[in-house]
Write an enzyme that holds these catalytic residues in place. Structure first.
Site, mmCIF file in Angstrom:
data_model
loop_
_atom_site.group_PDB
_atom_site.id
_atom_site.type_symbol
_atom_site.label_atom_id
_atom_site.label_comp_id
_atom_site.label_asym_id
_atom_site.label_seq_id
_atom_site.Cartn_x
_atom_site.Cartn_y
_atom_site.Cartn_z
ATOM 1 C CD1 TRP B 332 -27.471 53.426 21.338
ATOM 2 C CD2 TRP B 332 -26.598 52.258 23.029
ATOM 3 N NE1 TRP B 332 -28.238 53.661 22.445
ATOM 4 C CE2 TRP B 332 -27.726 52.958 23.498
ATOM 5 C CE3 TRP B 332 -25.890 51.454 23.923
ATOM 6 C CZ2 TRP B 332 -28.165 52.880 24.825
ATOM 7 C CZ3 TRP B 332 -26.321 51.376 25.239
ATOM 8 C CH2 TRP B 332 -27.447 52.077 25.668
ATOM 9 C CG HIS B 333 -22.439 50.062 24.612
ATOM 10 N ND1 HIS B 333 -22.972 49.223 23.673
ATOM 11 C CD2 HIS B 333 -22.985 49.698 25.794
ATOM 12 C CE1 HIS B 333 -23.803 48.377 24.263
ATOM 13 N NE2 HIS B 333 -23.833 48.649 25.555
ATOM 14 N N GLY B 334 -20.487 53.928 22.931
ATOM 15 C CA GLY B 334 -19.523 55.014 23.082
ATOM 16 C C GLY B 334 -18.862 55.370 21.779
ATOM 17 C CG PHE B 471 -22.502 53.505 27.643
ATOM 18 C CD1 PHE B 471 -21.209 53.855 27.262
ATOM 19 C CD2 PHE B 471 -22.677 52.399 28.447
ATOM 20 C CE1 PHE B 471 -20.118 53.092 27.674
ATOM 21 C CE2 PHE B 471 -21.605 51.629 28.851
ATOM 22 C CZ PHE B 471 -20.326 51.982 28.475
#
Lengths: 281, 471
Positions: B332-334, B471
């Site tokens: 989800w962050h990257g 993000f």
């Protein structure tokens, strides 16, 4: 409603205390004008140099360049010079700062080693942000140079920092030198491709100053001989010769030692500055 | 538009001016929607269309989910809503990663370059998660007894405006906190100037801006040297200090953003949930995740971990669920494999901790608690390396440099500056530990706020984007 009034009382106290601290600090900076010897990072040093030029005394000769020319030692330089060389920065940024400051130097010395580096728009916007730019003129505490921590660092440096003599004895770390030189060799082995728009920008800025009767002088900072002869440096010299055929480029006649292939060691920077004085004479 | 920019301050003030006009009371949501659109379009004008499109689809899907009485169709609408949000997220955020993986296997090459041109819409990970929360909450909670129930407006146009408002509310639009629908919708009503919690709001803003502009932005100028190839020539001690500094920076940056978002939302009468609760005093990894990015970890728990079975289906399944949820959280962050590795790193820490806690005798000693805090902090900090250096090879080089560079000279100035700027975060956490023991909060003092305000004005670092914007 009561809770609202109560809440606002605390905010008033916070604001009052803030205003008192801010005014006292401004007075202290304004009256004492402390000399800052240490900065927290290279970007802050760049801002301090630029704001020093914008708000304080401007010299009739100005050097514009990158971290290479930032090594020129003020102590060894003849009087009457401002240095707008920025670490990781560009000559285009320096020239734009002079232009926006409404100042016309007698001579502008332009470092050519990184001449086609991108102008730092973010820095320019920040330096000349409407209103804020004027406010910083009257409130020196708002300038990057005068950050409270810099005063503390300067105190520490004056007690524990190296003296000029100690700096002159500095040698390079061979491992750091070799690693960095390897990277620099690879970077310098190709000609810069995206230089045309920067060349146009440069032409415009230089012609602006020339119409105002400023003299433009190109100079090359000494680096490792292997980089002096690199493809990218040869390309820069060729392009400049084509674009500005009447201009000579001042180059050093001696070899100097660098810490990483590009940046002169303190004693070499000191020696080069002395040579620079003679070269521009 | 950055929170620490003049245009933003201006936007907040002008919005508040119109927002509390008596004659405009019925248009408060519309005023905030307009401001949110200006806020978003300031940086990415074209992608505003995507945000509004996403909000529209979510409002249609959620409306049908709520009012549909046929269970099969209700489920169908909910599935369409969730799949839509996931597709938007996958297309705009992960297509490049997928194609590059396919490229590396097929050796065709060139396909990936086409997808590089697709811009990453700011805040997409946040607003798609809010969209999913809306559809799922309404699917789950239509019983009168549920605490998470609220009533959707019968008139579609009203629900549409509520949804666009919920998705686009500018204080939390680009980096959270991720607001769950059941927390936000019940708050949508007329707001009055006299009800504003000014003191709380101002204090949150001062702490938030202090964390961001004084701590994070100044540490950013030090931790810049953690990037490749600069770190290769730094001493082991400096490399360790930089990693510690980055750990402080990422907290100050993100917690600072969250506090500003919560403070500004309060100015308009909305309470956003807390996103950080002194995470670096956590005594275990599971506790860390109840204190760090709380809105994401609770989202993952409520909408993924529990639906997967949580810890109700045996030990082995629980461990697998933990790994899966954390890997997803990492992704989800990257769109990079190092984020998945980071997620798996935390997933395995949680799984191992769970195993150890179940099978090894617990030691009850206050000193041991402090050791646990230091241990958890150190292990979490090592994990941040995967955030700072998203190229996995560079992470290996950094670790290698740490072991090999012990003989290089130490940059004392850098150590001193990292210590100075990390100090407020350390004090912030220690004061909470002291508060837990004595019940006194020494930092909640007007003078402390004044000093922070003074340092915001005189000692800020160079302005930088919030880390979580990417993000």
């Amino acid at each position: 409603m009561n809770s609202f009034i109560f809440s606002f009382k605390n905010i008033k106290v916070i604001l009052f205390q803030f205003c008192a601290m801010f005014l006292i600090y401004n007075l202290y900076i304004g009256i004492n004008q402390p000399v800052i010897l240490s900065y927290q990072n290279q970007w802050q040093q760049n801002y301090a140099a630029a704001q020093g030029f914008i708000y304080d005394k401007k010299s009739k000769n100005v050097i514009v360049g990158s971290s290479l020319a930032a090594r020129i030692q003020k102590k060894a330089l003849v009087v009457g010079f401002s240095n707008l060389s920025f670490s990781g920065g560009s000559v285009l940024t320096g020239l734009e700062i002079i232009k926006r400051s409404d100042f016309v130097p007698k001579k502008i010395f332009v470092e050519i080693n990184t001449i086609f580096r991108e102008q730092d728009i973010k820095m320019l916007d920040s330096l000349f942000y409407p209103i804020w730019y004027k406010v910083k003129n009257y409130f020196p505490a708002l300038r990057e140079k005068n950050q409270p921590l810099n005063l503390g660092l300067t105190e520490l440096k004056s007690v524990y920092g190296k003296t000029h003599e100690e700096h002159m004895k500095e040698t390079r770390n061979q491992r750091v030198y070799e690693t960095a030189l390897k990277l620099q060799k690879a970077e310098h082995s190709v000609e810069q491709k995206d230089y045309l728009n920067k060349l146009e920008q440069l032409k415009l800025l230089l012609s602006y100053f020339e119409t105002k009767k400023s003299e433009i002088v190109f100079f090359e900072m000494p680096v490792e001989p292997v980089l002096t002869q690199s493809k990218s440096m040869q390309h820069i010299r060729r392009v400049l010769k084509r674009a500005f055929p009447s201009k000579k480029v001042i180059t050093s006649k001696q070899n100097y030692n660098t810490s990483d292939g590009l940046h002169l060691l303190y004693k070499d920077a000191f020696a080069f500055t002395k040579e620079f004085n003679k070269l521009i004479d | 538009m950055l929170f620490n920019s003049f245009p933003f301050v201006l936007l907040v003030l002008i919005t508040a001016f119109f927002y509390y006009r008596k004659m405009l009371l019925n248009y408060q949501r519309q005023i905030l929607i307009i401001s949110s659109c200006i806020f978003y379009a300031y940086g990415q004008p074209l992608l505003l269309a995507l945000l509004l499109f996403s909000a529209s689809i979510n409002s249609i899907a959620s409306y049908y989910v709520y009012f549909e009485t046929n269970n099969f169709r209700k489920k169908l609408y909910a599935t369409v809503g969730v799949v839509f949000n996931l597709l938007v997220l996958m297309y705009f955020k992960y297509i490049g990663l997928f194609v590059s993986i396919i490229d590396s296997f097929t050796n065709v090459g060139g396909i990936g370059e086409l997808f590089v041109l697709i811009p990453l819409p700011i805040g997409i990970s946040f607003y798609t998660f809010q969209g999913i929360s809306l559809v799922v909450d309404l699917y789950r909670n239509n019983g009168e007894d549920s605490i998470n129930t609220w009533h959707v407006e019968k008139k579609f146009s009203k629900h549409f405006i509520d949804t666009v408002f919920f998705i686009s509310f500018f204080p939390q639009l680009v980096a959270g906190p991720i607001v769950k629908a059941y927390q936000f919708y019940p708050q949508i009503k007329h707001k009055y100037f006299k009800d504003i919690e000014f003191e709380k709001s101002v204090k949150l803003l001062i702490v938030g801006y202090f964390f961001k502009m004084v701590v994070a932005d100044n540490l950013k100028d030090q931790t810049f040297w953690m990037t490749y190839p600069y770190f290769e020539n730094l001493s082991s001690l400096n490399l360790m200090a930089l990693l510690f500094g980055y750990s402080m920076q990422i907290f100050a940056d993100f917690a600072g953003y969250s506090l500003i978002a919560i403070g500004i939302a309060k100015l308009y009468g909305y309470n956003l949930s807390r996103n950080f609760c002194f995470p670096y005093i956590a005594k275990s990894f599971s506790e860390f995740w109840t204190r760090w990015h709380i809105s994401l970890s609770t989202w993952l728990k409520e909408y993924l971990y529990i639906p997967l079975g949580g810890n109700r289906k045996g030990n082995m399944k629980t461990y697998v669920n933990l790994m899966l949820v954390m890997a997803f959280g990492g992704l989800w962050h990257g769109a990079a494999l190092s984020y998945v590795v980071w997620g798996l790193y935390h997933g395995s820490l949680l799984a191992v901790e769970r195993f150890v806690q179940k099978n090894i005798i617990k030691i009850k000693n206050p000193m041991f608690d402090y050791l646990k805090i230091i241990f958890v902090f150190s292990v979490v900090t090592i994990g941040w390396l995967l955030f700072k250096l998203p190229n996995f090879d560079q992470v290996i080089l950094y670790v290698k440099a740490f072991f090999e560079n012990s003989s290089l000279s130490i940059n004392k100035l850098s150590l001193l500056l990292i210590a100075c700027y990390s100090m407020p975060i350390v004090i912030y956490h220690l004061s909470y530990l002291s508060y837990q023991r004595t019940g006194k909060n020494y930092l909640n003092n007007n003078l402390v706020y004044s000093v922070m305000f003074f340092l915001i004005v005189t000692n800020s670092g160079s302005s930088g984007e919030f880390i979580y914007f990417q993000f």
